[in-house]
Design a protein around this motif. Structure first.
Motif, PDB file in Angstrom:
ATOM      1  N   ASP A 122      -4.152   8.995   7.445  1.00 41.20           N
ATOM      2  CA  ASP A 122      -3.543   8.996   6.122  1.00 41.20           C
ATOM      3  C   ASP A 122      -4.240   7.982   5.227  1.00 41.20           C
ATOM      4  N   ILE A 123      -4.236   8.287   3.915  1.00 44.31           N
ATOM      5  CA  ILE A 123      -4.895   7.427   2.940  1.00 44.31           C
ATOM      6  C   ILE A 123      -3.844   6.638   2.169  1.00 44.31           C
ATOM      7  N   TYR A 124      -4.030   5.327   2.119  1.00 47.44           N
ATOM      8  CA  TYR A 124      -3.132   4.431   1.396  1.00 47.44           C
ATOM      9  C   TYR A 124      -3.910   3.723   0.299  1.00 47.44           C
ATOM     10  N   VAL A 125      -3.239   3.512  -0.837  1.00 42.62           N
ATOM     11  CA  VAL A 125      -3.886   2.864  -1.969  1.00 42.62           C
ATOM     12  C   VAL A 125      -2.988   1.736  -2.472  1.00 42.62           C
ATOM     13  N   SER A 126      -3.606   0.640  -2.908  1.00 40.83           N
ATOM     14  CA  SER A 126      -2.873  -0.430  -3.572  1.00 40.83           C
ATOM     15  C   SER A 126      -3.179  -0.356  -5.057  1.00 40.83           C
ATOM     16  N   LEU A 127      -2.183  -0.628  -5.893  1.00 38.27           N
ATOM     17  CA  LEU A 127      -2.403  -0.524  -7.347  1.00 38.27           C
ATOM     18  C   LEU A 127      -2.889  -1.825  -7.968  1.00 38.27           C
ATOM     19  N   THR A 128      -3.219  -2.816  -7.138  1.00 39.30           N
ATOM     20  CA  THR A 128      -3.811  -4.047  -7.665  1.00 39.30           C
ATOM     21  C   THR A 128      -5.340  -3.890  -7.640  1.00 39.30           C
ATOM     22  N   PRO A 129      -5.967  -3.773  -8.817  1.00 44.98           N
ATOM     23  CA  PRO A 129      -7.410  -3.472  -8.841  1.00 44.98           C
ATOM     24  C   PRO A 129      -8.218  -4.529  -8.105  1.00 44.98           C
ATOM     25  N   SER A 130      -9.169  -4.084  -7.290  1.00 42.54           N
ATOM     26  CA  SER A 130      -9.989  -5.011  -6.514  1.00 42.54           C
ATOM     27  C   SER A 130     -11.114  -5.585  -7.361  1.00 42.54           C
ATOM     28  N   ASN A 131     -11.410  -4.968  -8.509  1.00 46.36           N
ATOM     29  CA  ASN A 131     -12.489  -5.494  -9.345  1.00 46.36           C
ATOM     30  C   ASN A 131     -11.958  -6.263 -10.560  1.00 46.36           C
ATOM     31  N   GLY A 132     -10.649  -6.510 -10.565  1.00 49.83           N
ATOM     32  CA  GLY A 132     -10.069  -7.325 -11.623  1.00 49.83           C
ATOM     33  C   GLY A 132      -9.983  -6.647 -12.980  1.00 49.83           C
ATOM     34  N   VAL A 133     -10.299  -5.350 -13.026  1.00 49.89           N
ATOM     35  CA  VAL A 133     -10.268  -4.625 -14.306  1.00 49.89           C
ATOM     36  C   VAL A 133      -8.896  -3.975 -14.451  1.00 49.89           C
ATOM     37  N   THR A 134      -8.246  -4.255 -15.570  1.00 54.37           N
ATOM     38  CA  THR A 134      -6.986  -3.563 -15.823  1.00 54.37           C
ATOM     39  C   THR A 134      -7.214  -2.581 -16.954  1.00 54.37           C
ATOM     40  N   ARG A 135      -6.302  -1.664 -17.109  1.00 52.80           N
ATOM     41  CA  ARG A 135      -6.536  -0.648 -18.122  1.00 52.80           C
ATOM     42  C   ARG A 135      -5.802  -0.963 -19.401  1.00 52.80           C
ATOM     43  N   MET A 181       0.847  -1.200   0.000  1.00 51.27           N
ATOM     44  CA  MET A 181       0.000   0.000   0.000  1.00 51.27           C
ATOM     45  C   MET A 181       0.882   1.249   0.000  1.00 51.27           C
ATOM     46  N   ILE A 182       0.459   2.218  -0.766  1.00 52.86           N
ATOM     47  CA  ILE A 182       1.253   3.435  -0.940  1.00 52.86           C
ATOM     48  C   ILE A 182       0.504   4.616  -0.330  1.00 52.86           C
ATOM     49  N   ARG A 183       1.206   5.386   0.491  1.00 53.60           N
ATOM     50  CA  ARG A 183       0.558   6.542   1.109  1.00 53.60           C
ATOM     51  C   ARG A 183       0.330   7.623   0.061  1.00 53.60           C
ATOM     52  N   ILE A 184      -0.905   8.172   0.014  1.00 56.25           N
ATOM     53  CA  ILE A 184      -1.221   9.203  -0.979  1.00 56.25           C
ATOM     54  C   ILE A 184      -1.225  10.588  -0.332  1.00 56.25           C
ATOM     55  N   CYS A 185      -1.994  10.746   0.728  1.00 59.64           N
ATOM     56  CA  CYS A 185      -2.115  12.048   1.361  1.00 59.64           C
ATOM     57  C   CYS A 185      -2.848  11.877   2.687  1.00 59.64           C
ATOM     58  N   SER A 186      -3.125  12.997   3.328  1.00 59.00           N
ATOM     59  CA  SER A 186      -3.899  12.964   4.566  1.00 59.00           C
ATOM     60  C   SER A 186      -5.389  12.997   4.212  1.00 59.00           C
ATOM     61  N   THR A 187      -6.225  12.448   5.081  1.00 60.79           N
ATOM     62  CA  THR A 187      -7.674  12.474   4.832  1.00 60.79           C
ATOM     63  C   THR A 187      -8.175  13.913   4.721  1.00 60.79           C
ATOM     64  N   GLU A 188      -7.485  14.834   5.376  1.00 56.74           N
ATOM     65  CA  GLU A 188      -7.919  16.239   5.341  1.00 56.74           C
ATOM     66  C   GLU A 188      -7.698  16.891   3.976  1.00 56.74           C
ATOM     67  N   ASP A 189      -6.890  16.259   3.149  1.00 57.88           N
ATOM     68  CA  ASP A 189      -6.621  16.824   1.817  1.00 57.88           C
ATOM     69  C   ASP A 189      -7.767  16.581   0.837  1.00 57.88           C
ATOM     70  N   VAL A 190      -8.696  15.687   1.204  1.00 62.65           N
ATOM     71  CA  VAL A 190      -9.803  15.362   0.301  1.00 62.65           C
ATOM     72  C   VAL A 190     -11.127  15.594   1.035  1.00 62.65           C
ATOM     73  N   PRO A 191     -11.712  16.781   0.893  1.00 61.55           N
ATOM     74  CA  PRO A 191     -12.968  17.071   1.580  1.00 61.55           C
ATOM     75  C   PRO A 191     -14.094  16.145   1.119  1.00 61.55           C
ATOM     76  N   LYS A 192     -15.055  15.946   1.990  1.00 60.81           N
ATOM     77  CA  LYS A 192     -16.185  15.094   1.650  1.00 60.81           C
ATOM     78  C   LYS A 192     -16.880  15.607   0.391  1.00 60.81           C
ATOM     79  N   GLY A 193     -17.164  14.694  -0.542  1.00 59.18           N
ATOM     80  CA  GLY A 193     -17.827  15.085  -1.782  1.00 59.18           C
ATOM     81  C   GLY A 193     -16.865  15.573  -2.849  1.00 59.18           C
ATOM     82  N   ALA A 194     -15.539  15.436  -2.592  1.00 57.12           N
ATOM     83  CA  ALA A 194     -14.556  15.923  -3.556  1.00 57.12           C
ATOM     84  C   ALA A 194     -13.715  14.769  -4.091  1.00 57.12           C
ATOM     85  N   ALA A 195     -13.061  15.032  -5.226  1.00 57.52           N
ATOM     86  CA  ALA A 195     -12.144  14.066  -5.826  1.00 57.52           C
ATOM     87  C   ALA A 195     -10.848  14.790  -6.151  1.00 57.52           C
ATOM     88  N   ILE A 196      -9.725  14.114  -5.932  1.00 53.69           N
ATOM     89  CA  ILE A 196      -8.447  14.686  -6.349  1.00 53.69           C
ATOM     90  C   ILE A 196      -7.749  13.675  -7.269  1.00 53.69           C
TER      91      ILE A 196
END
Ligand code: FES
Length: 108
Positions: free
Chosen positions: A95-108, A1-16
């Motif tokens: 902090d928000i962490y993301v993995s780059l292995t898609p959970s829905n099995g869809v690759t690009r 898992m890779i750290r992206i940012c703090s939860t405070e960096d993404v307000p509710k209802g927003a996308a970055i």
């Protein structure tokens, strides 16, 4: 898992947009208070989903209005018909962490 940012960096209802090891992701704070990550490109044409509107736990493509369910990556309406990759998200100590292995099995 890779750290992206703090939860405070993404307000509710927003996308970055974030570059994670060369993969562009749209990180979304859903109106259900969960955080979601999807590949930051519509499956219909090459535009950034992170510039669209968040509604509930969906993200709307600003160009033609397809809405993607952030839990499954599936479009809920035309013109997009293909799902987008969904990436697992974890929140730890504010902090928000993301993995780059898609959970829905869809690759690009
Ligand atoms: S580019 Fe997203 S719906 Fe057409």
């Amino acid at each position: 898992m890779i750290r992206i940012c703090s939860t405070e960096d993404v307000p509710k209802g927003a996308a970055i947009s974030a570059d994670v090891d060369g993969t562009q992701i749209a990180l979304v704070h859903g109106e259900d208070d969960n955080f979601y990550a999807v590949h930051d490109e519509c499956s219909h044409a090459a535009v950034a989903l992170s510039e669209g509107e968040v509604e509930g736990c969906t993200l709307e493509c600003w160009l033609h209005g397809s809405r993607f369910d952030l839990r499954t990556g599936e479009p809920t309406g035309l013109p997009a018909t293909e799902p987008v990759p969904v990436y697992p998200v974890e929140v730890r100590d504010g902090d928000i962490y993301v993995s780059l292995t898609p959970s829905n099995g869809v690759t690009r």
